[in-house]
Structure formats: C-alpha cells, structure tokens
Design a protein around this motif. Structure first.
Motif, PDB file in Angstrom:
ATOM      1  N   VAL A  38     -27.805 -32.305   6.639  1.00 48.52           N
ATOM      2  CA  VAL A  38     -27.851 -31.135   5.859  1.00 48.52           C
ATOM      3  C   VAL A  38     -27.515 -29.753   6.573  1.00 48.52           C
ATOM      4  N   ILE A  39     -28.149 -29.818   7.707  1.00 48.10           N
ATOM      5  CA  ILE A  39     -28.365 -28.809   8.857  1.00 48.10           C
ATOM      6  C   ILE A  39     -26.779 -28.564   9.251  1.00 48.10           C
ATOM      7  N   GLY A  40     -25.940 -29.586   9.306  1.00 45.77           N
ATOM      8  CA  GLY A  40     -24.609 -29.490  10.041  1.00 45.77           C
ATOM      9  C   GLY A  40     -23.893 -28.831   9.046  1.00 45.77           C
ATOM     10  N   ARG A  41     -24.291 -28.707   7.584  1.00 40.76           N
ATOM     11  CA  ARG A  41     -23.117 -28.229   6.657  1.00 40.76           C
ATOM     12  C   ARG A  41     -23.830 -26.730   6.238  1.00 40.76           C
ATOM     13  N   LEU A  42     -24.886 -26.500   6.575  1.00 43.29           N
ATOM     14  CA  LEU A  42     -25.484 -25.143   6.151  1.00 43.29           C
ATOM     15  C   LEU A  42     -24.675 -24.041   6.471  1.00 43.29           C
ATOM     16  N   ASP A  43     -24.227 -23.830   7.656  1.00 47.44           N
ATOM     17  CA  ASP A  43     -23.598 -22.633   8.189  1.00 47.44           C
ATOM     18  C   ASP A  43     -22.345 -22.302   7.048  1.00 47.44           C
ATOM     19  N   GLN A  44     -21.413 -23.326   6.853  1.00 45.87           N
ATOM     20  CA  GLN A  44     -20.332 -23.115   6.065  1.00 45.87           C
ATOM     21  C   GLN A  44     -20.691 -23.067   4.509  1.00 45.87           C
ATOM     22  N   LEU A  45     -21.766 -23.754   4.158  1.00 44.73           N
ATOM     23  CA  LEU A  45     -22.204 -23.476   2.641  1.00 44.73           C
ATOM     24  C   LEU A  45     -22.686 -22.388   2.579  1.00 44.73           C
ATOM     25  N   LEU A  46     -23.600 -21.764   3.456  1.00 45.03           N
ATOM     26  CA  LEU A  46     -24.041 -20.449   3.375  1.00 45.03           C
ATOM     27  C   LEU A  46     -22.973 -19.345   3.191  1.00 45.03           C
TER      28      LEU A  46
END
Length: 332
Positions: free
Chosen positions: A158-166
């Motif tokens: 999840v954390i690996g995708r958070l930057d892009q999703l935010l």
C-alpha cells in the motif's frame, strides 16, 4: 499442541497463531487415519491436494477428517486411509478478521502547486482496513509460494502506491492545496477504491482508507498561523502588539523579530491612513472651492439684480444710485 499425538493420528490446526498473520499453511505433513481438524473462531480452513483447492470449511469446530471432511472434498471423496499410509495434503488456514493498519508517507510528497516549480512538499498519515476476500486468487498469487502472509507485507504494498494515488486524487478532485485536511474524505474515498482494485488481484479487499493528518513544511505552518491570528485580530494594531509581545514572553524570545513584524504592519497601516487623509483633504478643498465660487456668483447675481455694475471700475452699484461709490463715475 504437537502435530502428532500418536502413531496413527494427528491434529491439523493453526500452530503458533499470530494476530498479524493473514494465512498460515499446514504443509508437507502426512495426515493419518483418525486425525482431526480444528477450526477456531475467526479462521477458515482450505484443503488443497496437488496444488488444487479441494474444499473450503468456514464453520469453527473440531472435525474428524475421515468422516467429516474427506466426504466433502472434490476429488478425494472416496479416499480411504490405510493402516500405514496417510493423506499428504496441504491445509491453508485463513484469518477472516478485518485488519486495521496505520500508514504514513516515508518521504515528503511534492504535490503540484501554483507558483512552486518543485511542488509543495507534504507528509500524511492515517489508517486503512483490509481482509482476505478472494481465496482462490490469494492461493494463486501468494499462498502457492509462501508459508504465511503478514500484515506488514500488505502495508508495504500500500505504501508503495500511496505517493502516486495521493497526487492523482488531489489533482483529480481539484482540491485546495492549503486545505487538504478539509477535503480528506473525498480524497480518501478515491484512494480506497483504487487500492481495492489493485489488491484484489492478490485476493485482498480494502474496506476502508482514511487520511488523519496532512503536514506542511514548518514555514507554511507558521504562515498559516500568522494569517489566522491576524484575521482574528483584524486591523487593530494595539491588539496585535499585545498578542505579539505576550507570545514573545511565553516563548522566551527577544522582541527584535516581533518589532520588525510590527514595524512592517505599522508602515502599511500608516501608508493607508495617509492616503485616506490626502483624499479627505482633496475632497474638502474641492468642496470649499465650490462654495466660494458659488458665493461669488451669488454676489454677482445679487448686484446685477440690485443696480448693475460701474462701467468704469466694475464695482457693484446700489439700486437707484446715480454715481459709483468707488470712483464717482456717473451711472445714469
């Protein structure tokens, strides 16, 4: 409890249970005649034979494998235990509870912001919830090569995708860069949907996602505090000075920085006041000039109405006068 309680029987159960484990595999151990399956509350048991799912058991209880389990398996329904031979199968125990996990950005995320070429660096943290949702995908994508699967492994995904999703959902919703906390619900809702779609590929369903706090750089936070304080105080310099001095005393700081702030504000207020004074003076002069001009015109009109003007010196003449009182010129 040990795996083998005797020569001919064994207990199939989740050994060394941990609350942060999503599934645990009972593998490569022979199940003997008379063995029992124990399913505890919050657990499901999945029987697999040669890598193929034979049956899923969701009700907690203590079952005799030969009489209560084997008859319900797909290809092993007619399996008979021999005296010296058992069933070498895998049993996957799945934790059915909903996991609540905290998350946080590892590094500051540079979100696009007007006037900031490098973006606005922000940090955020919150929590999300998930659970095992699709057992077949979980087995195909993860359990086939793992003995167990933990919460930390899901968190890392999840954390690996958070930057892009935010960045995606802040930009998509067109949210105010400096008021993200107020829009956290809409942003979280979009991120939750995307994460659920992505993690469902490995059989994990995301049931909730929340942004609890967004942290801006210290400089931005100080600016926000000052703007908020000034908006509450308004243009009353005396109140601002009192607040500033009280804050300085509380923090043990010198008044030099505060003095500079107050000088700047005072200069601005003085310039504004001077402009207002100049405008008022100009208005008064215009009004006075207009009054004088009006008075002169009134006097001329009165003179013309009364007796006219002297043709020699131009002085007003009294009504019915024969000679000018200024120069003696004959009027009639």
């Amino acid at each position: 409890m040990g795996l083998f309680s005797g020569q001919l029987s064994s207990v199939v159960e989740w050994e060394e249970y941990r609350d942060d484990v999503i599934f645990w595999k009972f593998a490569n151990k022979e199940i003997k005649k008379g063995s029992r399956l124990i399913i505890r509350q919050g657990q499901d048991a999945i029987f697999m034979y040669n890598g193929v799912v034979e049956g899923i058991f969701e009700n907690e209880g203590n079952y005799d494998i030969e009489s209560d389990i084997i008859p319900f398996l797909s290809t092993l329904a007619g399996f008979k235990f021999g005296f010296n031979s058992g069933l070498r199968a895998e049993v996957l125990f799945v934790n059915t509870k909903e996991f609540n996990v905290k998350w946080g950005t590892k590094n500051a995320i540079n979100l696009p912001a007007p006037g900031l070429p490098g973006g606005m660096p922000v940090r955020a943290f919150g929590n999300f919830q998930f659970k095992a949702a699709d057992y077949l995908k979980l087995i195909e994508k993860v359990a086939g090569v793992k003995q167990q699967f933990t919460v930390d492994e899901v968190r890392e995904r999840v954390i690996g995708r958070l930057d892009q999703l935010l960045m995606k959902w802040i930009a998509k919703e067109g949210k105010d860069m400096f008021n993200l906390q107020a829009n956290a619900y809409d942003i979280s809702k979009g991120i939750c949907k995307d994460l659920d779609e992505e993690l469902m590929e490995i059989g994990i369903g995301v049931t909730g996602f929340a942004i609890q706090s967004v942290t801006y750089p210290e400089e931005i936070q100080e600016m926000v505090k000052k703007v908020a304080a000034q908006s509450m105080i308004g243009s009353n310099m005396g109140v601002y000075q009192n607040v500033a001095m009280t804050d300085a005393v509380a923090k043990g700081h010198s008044g030099s920085g505060i003095a500079q702030d107050m000088v700047g504000m005072q200069m601005g207020m003085m310039m504004g006041q001077q402009m207002m004074n100049n405008m008022n003076q100009m208005n008064n002069m215009n009004m006075a000039g207009g009054t004088n001009q009006t008075n002169g015109m009134n006097q001329d009109n009165q003179a013309q109405t009364a007796g006219g003007f002297c043709p020699n010196c131009g002085s007003p003449a009294a009504a019915g006068a024969n000679f000018c009182t200024k120069c003696g010129q004959k009027l009639n």
